[in-house]
Design a protein around this motif. Structure first.
Motif: not given
Length: 342
Positions: A168, A171-176
């Motif tokens: 987190a 990187c950016e990710s909606e899944h984290i």
């Protein structure tokens, strides 16, 4: 010396019916002088055979010295009930067919004129010991299960949470966020499962606890949002303080997580020997109240389904019964009966 009532007429009828074997022996010589009718079936010998024996003949021949010491101890401490030796091994009788049957012996001295007799009631506890051994095996399996949960699952969970947190940051990710949420829920399930496995059936030493103090401590341990707590009655009752805290923490979380943020929670005395915990939230549908204490029950996608199971198990461990109904405001109401209120 205890009062012997076995010479009363009504005792004769009792002796005829009782399945336990009653044996009367001379306190000095240990010779058997009388037996109940059930003793012949119990030991497998006839009445004449039994009356030709001494009490030590009822036990394994190769352990006669050991049972002689037990007899002396029993005689010195009568009236007494024994079923085990000091090392924990069972007291047994040797039947006519060679079987060794575990027994509990309740014995006392009896004055019969100028003679002193030693009367013993022999009870077969085979079934009781089998249940105790079965429970012991279950507890051992629970300990093994708790060990697996605690170490083999918690360690990789901690690694996964750490890696997800690092990911987190990098990187950016909606899944984290979903991953972290799922891992937190898994950790909550592990904690609740451990509570059930290790503490769900027993309580430690009880003491007089204040409902204001315990509920107040629990209130500080949970996220309360805009909820309101009202303690209607100041009272004290006997409980294991640590287990009681687990009960109220689970009830508080349940009320807050399943209702609006501004839910009002009330705690107080419900009547003689009972206390209540209720809220003014949405309540629990009547057709679901019979199943809410079952493991896995939850009306929330974020719930573990163990919170109310823990409440019920810990209440039972205290000797209480817990029921659920509707509060006056339409919310959920939990009542605990059998509470020893000071």
């Amino acid at each position: 010396m205890p009062v012997d009532r076995t010479d009363r007429p009504e005792f004769g009828g009792y002796v005829q019916k009782v399945p336990d074997a009653i044996v009367t022996a001379d306190a000095e010589t240990r010779d058997i002088v009388d037996v109940s009718p059930s003793a012949t079936d119990f030991f497998g010998y006839s009445t004449d055979q039994l009356q030709s024996m001494d009490v030590l003949d009822l036990h394994p021949a190769d352990q006669r010295e050991r049972y002689e010491q037990l007899f002396e101890t029993h005689l010195a401490n009568q009236p007494a009930i024994i079923s085990r030796f000091e090392d924990g091994s069972s007291v047994v009788v040797a039947t006519a067919d060679g079987q060794h049957r575990p027994v509990e012996i309740n014995a006392w001295l009896v004055d019969e004129g100028s003679e002193t007799r030693f009367r013993g009631v022999f009870r077969d506890i085979t079934d009781r010991l089998e249940k105790e051994n079965s429970l012991q095996r279950q507890n051992e399996r629970l300990d093994e299960f708790a060990s697996v949960i605690s170490h083999d699952l918690r360690n990789p969970l901690s690694v996964a949470e750490g890696r997800a947190t690092l990911a987190a940051d990098e990187c950016e990710s909606e899944h984290i966020d979903h991953i972290l949420s799922a891992l937190e829920r898994m950790e909550a399930i592990v904690d609740d499962t451990l509570t059930l496995a290790r503490n769900g059936e027993t309580v430690g030493q009880t003491e007089s606890v204040s409902i204001t103090d315990v509920v107040g401590q629990c209130w500080g341990m949970v996220e309360t949002a805009d909820a309101t707590l009202v303690i209607e009655d100041e009272l004290e009752f006997e409980a294991d303080a640590h287990r009681l805290q687990q009960i109220f923490e689970n009830l508080l979380r349940n009320a807050i997580e399943h209702n609006d943020d501004d839910v009002t929670i009330r705690v107080g005395r419900a009547g003689e020997g009972s206390i209540y915990f209720e809220d003014d939230g949405e309540g629990i549908p009547a057709d679901q109240r019979a199943t809410i204490f079952e493991p896995g029950y939850t009306s929330s996608t974020d719930g573990t389904g163990f919170g109310l199971t823990i409440v019920n198990r810990l209440a039972e461990a205290h000797g209480w019964t817990v029921t659920v109904s509707e509060s006056d405001e339409g919310g959920a109401r939990f009542e605990f009966a059998g509470v020893e209120i000071d």
